[in-house]
Design a protein around this motif. Structure first.
Motif, PDB file in Angstrom:
ATOM      1  N   LYS A  41     -16.242 -24.775 -27.781  1.00 28.36           N
ATOM      2  CA  LYS A  41     -16.184 -24.043 -26.508  1.00 28.36           C
ATOM      3  C   LYS A  41     -17.607 -23.682 -26.096  1.00 28.36           C
ATOM      4  O   LYS A  41     -18.342 -23.050 -26.856  1.00 28.36           O
ATOM      5  N   LEU A  42     -17.967 -24.087 -24.885  1.00 28.37           N
ATOM      6  CA  LEU A  42     -19.351 -23.848 -24.422  1.00 28.37           C
ATOM      7  C   LEU A  42     -19.715 -22.370 -24.463  1.00 28.37           C
ATOM      8  O   LEU A  42     -20.861 -22.007 -24.721  1.00 28.37           O
ATOM      9  N   THR A  43     -18.734 -21.514 -24.186  1.00 28.36           N
ATOM     10  CA  THR A  43     -19.026 -20.079 -24.144  1.00 28.36           C
ATOM     11  C   THR A  43     -19.358 -19.533 -25.531  1.00 28.36           C
ATOM     12  O   THR A  43     -19.854 -18.425 -25.661  1.00 28.36           O
ATOM     13  N   GLN A  44     -19.092 -20.341 -26.568  1.00 28.81           N
ATOM     14  CA  GLN A  44     -19.353 -19.845 -27.921  1.00 28.81           C
ATOM     15  C   GLN A  44     -20.518 -20.543 -28.627  1.00 28.81           C
ATOM     16  O   GLN A  44     -20.943 -20.105 -29.690  1.00 28.81           O
ATOM     17  N   VAL A  45     -21.020 -21.612 -28.031  1.00 27.22           N
ATOM     18  CA  VAL A  45     -22.066 -22.361 -28.740  1.00 27.22           C
ATOM     19  C   VAL A  45     -23.408 -21.638 -28.654  1.00 27.22           C
ATOM     20  O   VAL A  45     -23.624 -20.793 -27.783  1.00 27.22           O
ATOM     21  N   ALA A  46     -24.294 -21.999 -29.586  1.00 34.99           N
ATOM     22  CA  ALA A  46     -25.627 -21.392 -29.599  1.00 34.99           C
ATOM     23  C   ALA A  46     -26.458 -21.924 -28.428  1.00 34.99           C
ATOM     24  O   ALA A  46     -26.180 -23.008 -27.912  1.00 34.99           O
ATOM     25  N   SER A  47     -27.450 -21.159 -28.059  1.00 32.29           N
ATOM     26  CA  SER A  47     -28.338 -21.592 -26.979  1.00 32.29           C
ATOM     27  C   SER A  47     -29.150 -22.808 -27.414  1.00 32.29           C
ATOM     28  O   SER A  47     -29.403 -23.001 -28.603  1.00 32.29           O
ATOM     29  N   HIS A  48     -29.555 -23.609 -26.466  1.00 33.02           N
ATOM     30  CA  HIS A  48     -30.370 -24.793 -26.715  1.00 33.02           C
ATOM     31  C   HIS A  48     -29.706 -25.768 -27.677  1.00 33.02           C
ATOM     32  O   HIS A  48     -30.316 -26.250 -28.633  1.00 33.02           O
TER      33      HIS A  48
END
Ligand code: GDP
Ligand code: ZN
Length: 458
Positions: A41-48
């Motif tokens: 889920k994009l809302t949970q992934v780390a930045s970069h």
């Protein structure tokens, strides 16, 4: 901070290996998530981080496109907002499908330059850096690109800030003196003001000296190839264009009259003026006729005067040399493959040896020497150093000149022992004018005007 989320295609439109769609704003991650099908889920992934998946129609759940999605969270992104970049297959249809979906969400189409404008308004870059981004996109030679890159990285900003710092110190010094007039430091302050204004004026002068070179790097050296019929002008132009053609640009509004050919020689961009109707033959002069060639000559930064070495100098040529005396000019003795008839003594009355280049365009000899002569003329070796900051933007140049004038006023006033609080006004003005380069205290209309020069998606 902005409350809306924007999107645009950031790569050139058309067929290509991949195309990138950039989304920026507070809802970027959660909105893209609604049309992205992936393991994570994009809302949970780390930045970069980059994620493989599919763009799906939120209603039909149909897979529309296979993509890679990069998430960059605020504030560590170009705009300082949450940014999502979608790498799709290149091609008009693929990109259009994704864009259409995005614009059905809580996302609107970005205006040209809006990403960079947000980076500026959110304080991530200053105005001179943003302007550097435009130059970067438009650069037509390696060197112009390097210079623009330096500006984007803040080299000009740093320099301007140093100067502003000196002026702030000076203002502080004046302030102290105004508050404690009994100290009888009036004359000391006057000396201090003169010293500091002089220092900053000298630094501004150094920056302004780079303007000519900066302009050349940005816009190219306007070059006219002149000479009598049949001396080999067209042949020279064709040879230069074939070996060095960079980009052909149509300047809006002038396409009918003038077409500009850019050619890069030793990293120096030359702008060869080409007039309508003579594009096919690529001949700058012979069809323009004597009168119009005079006009081309008057506009040029550089004149390439082509002579036919197999014939004696002609009266027209002597007149031409007389007419362009004192201008930047390189004489090309063409057709050196034939027995020479040129009187070098006469030529030397007008030009030193290093500006006379023997050549045979036909045998492709002497091109190197011509290229070297052009480099020497314009950059006399000093540009190579690399850590110079160039000023090339007309807005920056105008502000530097104004600031210098304000400092000159302060200097003169200090010399005449005009009351310190009057001088303070000039120093403050000089400081403000420098600050405007960085985009402080500039009006909305100027900002809009600057960013409207950008292309869509930047
Ligand atoms: P322009 O009228 O000045 O544009 O001259 P052109 O480029 O049309 O050339 C005129 C003629 O000179 C053509 O026949 C070319 O092939 C010839 N020419 C050009 N350069 C040379 C050269 O270096 N040597 C010789 N022998 N002929 C050349
Ligand atoms: Zn010709």
């Amino acid at each position: 901070m902005f409350s809306d989320t924007i999107a645009a295609i950031s790569t050139a439109v058309g067929e290509g290996g991949i195309a990138i769609i950039r989304v920026s704003g507070p809802d970027a991650v959660q909105e893209v998530e609604r049309i992205f099908n992936s393991k994570n889920k994009l809302t949970q992934v780390a930045s970069h981080t980059v994620h493989y998946g599919h763009i799906v129609d939120p209603e039909t759940r149909e897979n529309l496109e296979e993509v890679l999605v990069t998430v960059m969270r605020a504030p560590r992104s170009f705009t300082t907002e949450d940014v999502v970049e979608i790498s799709a297959h290149g091609g008009v249809i693929s990109v259009k499908r994704v864009m259409d979906l995005l614009l059905q969400l809580n996302i609107r189409l970005a205006e040209p330059g809006e990403f960079t404008k947000r980076a500026f308004l959110n304080g991530r870059i200053d105005l001179s850096q943003a302007e550097g981004v435009i130059d970067l996109i438009r650069s037509k030679s390696d060197r112009a690109f390097s210079v623009a890159l330096k500006q984007v990285e803040g080299s000009l900003s740093r320099k301007i800030n140093e100067l502003r710092h000196i002026l702030v110190e000076t203002l502080a010094h004046i302030e102290v003196n105004i508050d404690y007039p009994e100290h009888d430091v009036e004359s000391l302050t006057s000396a201090f003001i003169r010293e500091k204004s002089k220092l900053v004026m000298d630094e501004i002068d150094k920056l302004l000296k780079t303007a000519q070179e900066g302009k050349i790097l940005r816009e190219g050296i306007t070059t006219a190839i002149v000479g009598r019929p049949n001396v080999g002008k067209s042949s020279l132009l064709n040879t230069l264009a074939q070996d060095n053609r960079a980009i052909v640009t149509d300047i809006p509004g002038t396409t009918r009259d003038v077409i500009e050919e850019f050619v890069t020689i030793n990293n120096i961009p030359l702008k060869l003026l080409d007039t309508a109707g003579i594009r096919e033959t690529m001949d700058v002069v012979e069809q323009i006729g004597v009168e119009r060639s005079k006009h081309a000559v008057s506009e040029a930064d550089l004149i390439l005067l082509v002579l036919n070495a197999s014939e004696p100098l002609h009266q027209d040529e002597l007149e031409l040399m007389e007419q362009i005396r004192g201008r930047q000019c390189i004489v090309i003795m063409n057709k050196m493959d034939l027995p020479s008839q040129l009187d070098l003594d006469i030529l030397h009355r007008y030009y030193p040896d290093e500006l006379i280049v023997p050549m045979s365009v036909k045998a492709e000899e002497g091109i190197d020497r011509l290229e070297e002569a052009i480099s020497n003329l314009f950059f006399s070796g000093q540009i190579e150093g690399g850590d110079l900051t160039y000023v090339s933007n007309v807005r920056h140049i105008a502000l530097l000149k104004k600031s210098k004038q304000s400092l000159q006023d302060a200097y003169d006033a200090a010399e005449q022992f005009i009351p310190i609080d009057m001088i303070q006004i000039d120093v403050r003005l000089a400081w403000e004018q420098l600050s405007e380069i960085l985009g402080e205290a500039v009006g909305d209309s100027l900002i809009d005007q600057i960013f409207s020069q950008f292309c869509l998606g930047k």
